[in-house]
Design a protein around this motif. Structure first.
Motif, PDB file in Angstrom:
ATOM      1  N   GLN A 212       0.850  -1.196   0.000  1.00  0.00           N
ATOM      2  CA  GLN A 212       0.000   0.000   0.000  1.00  0.00           C
ATOM      3  C   GLN A 212       0.884   1.244   0.000  1.00  0.00           C
ATOM      4  OE1 GLN A 212      -3.442   0.797  -0.051  1.00  0.00           O
ATOM      5  NE2 GLN A 212      -2.594   2.866  -0.155  1.00  0.00           N
ATOM      6  N   LEU A 213       0.552   2.222  -0.828  1.00  0.00           N
ATOM      7  CA  LEU A 213       1.312   3.463  -0.925  1.00  0.00           C
ATOM      8  C   LEU A 213       0.780   4.502   0.060  1.00  0.00           C
ATOM      9  CD1 LEU A 213       3.549   4.995  -2.501  1.00  0.00           C
ATOM     10  CD2 LEU A 213       1.758   5.748  -4.088  1.00  0.00           C
ATOM     11  N   TRP A 214       1.712   5.212   0.729  1.00  0.00           N
ATOM     12  CA  TRP A 214       1.403   6.272   1.683  1.00  0.00           C
ATOM     13  C   TRP A 214       2.272   7.486   1.397  1.00  0.00           C
ATOM     14  CZ3 TRP A 214      -1.771   4.945   6.105  1.00  0.00           C
ATOM     15  CH2 TRP A 214      -2.069   3.570   6.212  1.00  0.00           C
ATOM     16  N   ASP A 215       1.786   8.665   1.816  1.00  0.00           N
ATOM     17  CA  ASP A 215       2.652   9.840   1.770  1.00  0.00           C
ATOM     18  C   ASP A 215       2.732  10.487   3.144  1.00  0.00           C
ATOM     19  OD1 ASP A 215       0.347  11.547   2.025  1.00  0.00           O
ATOM     20  OD2 ASP A 215       1.288  13.031   0.740  1.00  0.00           O
ATOM     21  N   LEU A 216       3.787  11.274   3.317  1.00  0.00           N
ATOM     22  CA  LEU A 216       4.059  12.022   4.545  1.00  0.00           C
ATOM     23  C   LEU A 216       4.220  13.470   4.133  1.00  0.00           C
ATOM     24  CD1 LEU A 216       5.099  12.172   7.591  1.00  0.00           C
ATOM     25  CD2 LEU A 216       7.371  11.780   6.624  1.00  0.00           C
ATOM     26  N   GLU A 217       3.400  14.366   4.696  1.00  0.00           N
ATOM     27  CA  GLU A 217       3.472  15.741   4.202  1.00  0.00           C
ATOM     28  C   GLU A 217       3.379  16.782   5.306  1.00  0.00           C
ATOM     29  OE1 GLU A 217      -0.262  17.117   1.907  1.00  0.00           O
ATOM     30  OE2 GLU A 217      -0.240  14.941   1.626  1.00  0.00           O
ATOM     31  N   HIS A 218       3.964  17.938   4.974  1.00  0.00           N
ATOM     32  CA  HIS A 218       3.958  19.088   5.873  1.00  0.00           C
ATOM     33  C   HIS A 218       2.610  19.788   5.806  1.00  0.00           C
ATOM     34  CE1 HIS A 218       8.361  19.921   6.829  1.00  0.00           C
ATOM     35  NE2 HIS A 218       8.374  18.791   6.134  1.00  0.00           N
ATOM     36  N   GLY A 219       2.060  20.075   6.977  1.00  0.00           N
ATOM     37  CA  GLY A 219       0.938  20.989   7.055  1.00  0.00           C
ATOM     38  C   GLY A 219       1.445  22.409   7.199  1.00  0.00           C
ATOM     39  N   GLY A 223      -0.921  20.226  11.548  1.00  0.00           N
ATOM     40  CA  GLY A 223      -1.484  19.406  10.484  1.00  0.00           C
ATOM     41  C   GLY A 223      -0.499  18.645   9.635  1.00  0.00           C
ATOM     42  N   ASP A 224       0.752  18.444  10.086  1.00  0.00           N
ATOM     43  CA  ASP A 224       1.600  17.470   9.394  1.00  0.00           C
ATOM     44  C   ASP A 224       0.856  16.139   9.401  1.00  0.00           C
ATOM     45  OD1 ASP A 224       3.507  19.443   9.189  1.00  0.00           O
ATOM     46  OD2 ASP A 224       4.827  18.598  10.731  1.00  0.00           O
ATOM     47  N   GLU A 225       0.997  15.334   8.335  1.00  0.00           N
ATOM     48  CA  GLU A 225       0.129  14.167   8.235  1.00  0.00           C
ATOM     49  C   GLU A 225       0.740  13.037   7.425  1.00  0.00           C
ATOM     50  OE1 GLU A 225      -3.110  16.488   6.549  1.00  0.00           O
ATOM     51  OE2 GLU A 225      -2.799  15.557   4.589  1.00  0.00           O
ATOM     52  N   ILE A 226       0.247  11.835   7.697  1.00  0.00           N
ATOM     53  CA  ILE A 226       0.496  10.660   6.868  1.00  0.00           C
ATOM     54  C   ILE A 226      -0.834  10.250   6.267  1.00  0.00           C
ATOM     55  CG2 ILE A 226       1.186   8.238   6.820  1.00  0.00           C
ATOM     56  CD1 ILE A 226       3.135   8.804   9.067  1.00  0.00           C
ATOM     57  N   ASN A 227      -0.822   9.973   4.966  1.00  0.00           N
ATOM     58  CA  ASN A 227      -2.036   9.619   4.243  1.00  0.00           C
ATOM     59  C   ASN A 227      -1.901   8.273   3.554  1.00  0.00           C
ATOM     60  OD1 ASN A 227      -3.716  12.169   4.363  1.00  0.00           O
ATOM     61  ND2 ASN A 227      -1.831  13.000   3.499  1.00  0.00           N
ATOM     62  N   MET A 228      -2.943   7.439   3.681  1.00  0.00           N
ATOM     63  CA  MET A 228      -3.072   6.257   2.829  1.00  0.00           C
ATOM     64  C   MET A 228      -3.571   6.728   1.465  1.00  0.00           C
ATOM     65  SD  MET A 228      -5.682   3.008   3.155  1.00  0.00           S
ATOM     66  CE  MET A 228      -4.849   2.134   4.490  1.00  0.00           C
ATOM     67  N   LEU A 229      -2.849   6.395   0.411  1.00  0.00           N
ATOM     68  CA  LEU A 229      -3.151   6.949  -0.902  1.00  0.00           C
ATOM     69  C   LEU A 229      -4.050   6.004  -1.700  1.00  0.00           C
ATOM     70  CD1 LEU A 229       0.340   8.442  -1.770  1.00  0.00           C
ATOM     71  CD2 LEU A 229      -1.658   9.585  -0.772  1.00  0.00           C
ATOM     72  N   VAL A 230      -5.248   6.500  -2.026  1.00  0.00           N
ATOM     73  CA  VAL A 230      -6.246   5.756  -2.787  1.00  0.00           C
ATOM     74  C   VAL A 230      -6.402   6.448  -4.136  1.00  0.00           C
ATOM     75  CG1 VAL A 230      -8.662   5.038  -2.870  1.00  0.00           C
ATOM     76  CG2 VAL A 230      -7.424   5.015  -0.692  1.00  0.00           C
ATOM     77  N   PRO A 231      -6.186   5.748  -5.250  1.00  0.00           N
ATOM     78  CA  PRO A 231      -6.185   6.416  -6.557  1.00  0.00           C
ATOM     79  C   PRO A 231      -7.461   7.203  -6.809  1.00  0.00           C
ATOM     80  CG  PRO A 231      -6.261   4.007  -6.771  1.00  0.00           C
ATOM     81  CD  PRO A 231      -5.937   4.306  -5.366  1.00  0.00           C
ATOM     82  N   GLY A 232      -7.253   8.447  -7.268  1.00  0.00           N
ATOM     83  CA  GLY A 232      -8.356   9.346  -7.587  1.00  0.00           C
ATOM     84  C   GLY A 232      -8.851  10.173  -6.436  1.00  0.00           C
ATOM     85  N   ASP A 233      -8.432   9.859  -5.209  1.00  0.00           N
ATOM     86  CA  ASP A 233      -8.937  10.606  -4.054  1.00  0.00           C
ATOM     87  C   ASP A 233      -8.307  11.989  -3.949  1.00  0.00           C
ATOM     88  OD1 ASP A 233     -10.538   8.486  -3.411  1.00  0.00           O
ATOM     89  OD2 ASP A 233      -9.757   8.220  -1.376  1.00  0.00           O
ATOM     90  N   ASN A 234      -9.090  12.891  -3.352  1.00  0.00           N
ATOM     91  CA  ASN A 234      -8.693  14.277  -3.111  1.00  0.00           C
ATOM     92  C   ASN A 234      -8.444  14.428  -1.611  1.00  0.00           C
ATOM     93  OD1 ASN A 234      -8.558  17.074  -2.741  1.00  0.00           O
ATOM     94  ND2 ASN A 234     -10.305  17.512  -4.074  1.00  0.00           N
ATOM     95  N   PHE A 260     -13.407  14.830   1.401  1.00  0.00           N
ATOM     96  CA  PHE A 260     -11.970  14.705   1.239  1.00  0.00           C
ATOM     97  C   PHE A 260     -11.445  13.541   2.075  1.00  0.00           C
ATOM     98  CE2 PHE A 260     -12.441  19.478   0.747  1.00  0.00           C
ATOM     99  CZ  PHE A 260     -12.323  19.455  -0.647  1.00  0.00           C
ATOM    100  N   HIS A 261     -10.401  12.899   1.583  1.00  0.00           N
ATOM    101  CA  HIS A 261      -9.786  11.775   2.313  1.00  0.00           C
ATOM    102  C   HIS A 261      -8.985  12.343   3.480  1.00  0.00           C
ATOM    103  CE1 HIS A 261      -8.136   7.466   1.876  1.00  0.00           C
ATOM    104  NE2 HIS A 261      -7.809   7.905   3.083  1.00  0.00           N
ATOM    105  N   ALA A 262      -9.357  11.962   4.696  1.00  0.00           N
ATOM    106  CA  ALA A 262      -8.698  12.481   5.899  1.00  0.00           C
ATOM    107  C   ALA A 262      -7.401  11.730   6.170  1.00  0.00           C
ATOM    108  CB  ALA A 262      -9.632  12.352   7.094  1.00  0.00           C
ATOM    109  N   ASP A 307      -3.526   0.735  12.037  1.00  0.00           N
ATOM    110  CA  ASP A 307      -4.638  -0.200  12.013  1.00  0.00           C
ATOM    111  C   ASP A 307      -5.541   0.256  10.884  1.00  0.00           C
ATOM    112  OD1 ASP A 307      -6.708  -1.941  12.400  1.00  0.00           O
ATOM    113  OD2 ASP A 307      -7.280  -1.185  14.382  1.00  0.00           O
ATOM    114  N   GLY A 308      -5.388  -0.360   9.717  1.00  0.00           N
ATOM    115  CA  GLY A 308      -6.099   0.131   8.545  1.00  0.00           C
ATOM    116  C   GLY A 308      -5.657   1.542   8.213  1.00  0.00           C
ATOM    117  N   ASP A 309      -6.635   2.441   8.064  1.00  0.00           N
ATOM    118  CA  ASP A 309      -6.356   3.832   7.706  1.00  0.00           C
ATOM    119  C   ASP A 309      -6.316   4.715   8.951  1.00  0.00           C
ATOM    120  OD1 ASP A 309      -5.889   6.089   6.232  1.00  0.00           O
ATOM    121  OD2 ASP A 309      -7.783   6.058   5.135  1.00  0.00           O
TER     122      ASP A 309
END
Length: 351
Positions: A212-219, A223-234, A260-262, A307-309
């Protein structure tokens, strides 16, 4: 911070604003990009440090711009292909990020060279900016696709505009072209490159142990965050964030816009992440599958379980300086790079 860490740290070398690390397949040699525009290597087996020639000559250094990532092709041991990302500028001063591909020749033990470096991808459009290019590179576990983290230049609005390839995670072929079957494949270039969008400044992009692909980004401020990446999601930036603007004005939280994907996890106050990995468990079995996150503002390495997302920070280990980068060696030990001038390589091994 946690108590005594379950590792010992040894320091090696001194580098000029180290930004990215990559371990050469088959040799274990560590390659280090330096943000002002140079690349070095360090061989843990011999202690040899050397320089790399043939690196980009058009790097635009300043603000958050400069030399960025380095990645070895999935078939590196036969192709010797290497990928580099950096920021460059047009004659009018507008800047943008690019990715180049070449081959690496290390026939000389004290010096390597990138040969035939050719730009295969760029951020579109160029803008007057010094911020938030991202430019992380990772390959899918099957080696078929190259994923690229493209920042939104600290401009905000481009992240919601799919007519550009900014503020997005992109899925490309190894030659830099848009991969077939992307969510917006029928809408022309560069929209057809987009995998996910609504991102701010993703400085980490990794697959977990299950693919599974994830990103790590600066807020922003929070709000710095890690996201589970689902194709097409905003992912909502700049409409939503679990932080506020730098000028103190509020931004709606993610829970106010369920369309929006949290994020799986967020940090307020920020940790200012450098990069992350998903850990194999080879040297620290109890960490298997966790994300290990290098923190700039917190001068730390954080462990995050999922644990999941949904993610939870389970430990944080402090260091004396800002931590920019982290990679895992074939034996499961860890290499981290300190941020800034005279940044050292740190090698973490079990106690």
């Amino acid at each position: 911070m946690d108590g005594d860490p379950p590792f010992a740290a040894s320091a090696f070398g001194s580098f000029d604003e180290p930004w990215a690390l990559a371990i050469e397949p088959g040799t274990g040699v560590i390659f280090i990009t330096e943000k002002p525009g140079t690349m070095k290597f360090y061989d843990p087996a011999t202690g040899q440090t050397g320089s790399v020639g043939g690196t980009p000559s058009d790097i635009s250094y300043g603000g958050q711009g400069g030399f960025a990532d380095v990645a070895f092709a999935p078939d590196y041991e036969t192709s010797h292909a290497i990928y580099l990302s950096w920021v460059t500028a047009e004659d009018d001063g507008k800047r943008y990020g690019v990715i180049g591909r070449g081959t690496l020749d290390c026939a000389d033990a004290s010096a390597c060279a990138v040969k035939g470096l050719k730009v295969i991808w760029r951020q579109e459009p160029a803008m007057q900016t010094f911020g938030q290019f991202a430019l992380r590179i990772t390959f899918s576990p099957d080696g078929k696709y190259m994923f690229v983290a493209s920042g939104e230049y600290a401009k905000g609005d481009p992240a919601q505009d799919t007519s550009n390839n900014l503020g997005a995670i992109l899925r490309l072929n190894p030659d830099g072209t848009a991969a077939a079957g992307n969510p917006f494949a029928g809408k022309g270039s560069p929209t057809d490159q987009i995998w996910t969008y609504g991102h701010r400044n993703p400085l980490g992009l990794k697959f977990d142990l299950d693919g599974q692909l994830w990103d790590l980004e600066h807020g922003p401020r929070g709000g710095d965050e890690i996201n589970m990446l689902v194709p097409g999601d905003n992912y909502g930036w700049p409409v939503v964030s679990n932080g506020i603007n730098y000028n103190g004005t509020p931004i709606p939280d993610h829970d106010t816009h369920p369309e929006f994907h949290a994020p799986a996890i967020f940090w307020t106050p920020v940790i200012a992440p450098g990069d992350f990995i998903f850990y194999s468990g080879k040297a620290w079995p109890e960490w298997k599958g966790e994300a290990l996150v290098a923190g700039l503002a917190t001068m730390s390495m954080a462990r995050v379980s999922f644990d999941g997302d949904h993610g939870t920070e389970v430990a944080r280990y402090g260091f004396p300086k800002r931590m920019r980068e982290i990679v895992e060696a074939p034996d499961g030990s860890l290499w981290l790079a300190e941020d800034g001038a005279d940044g050292r390589l740190l090698h973490l091994t079990p106690n």
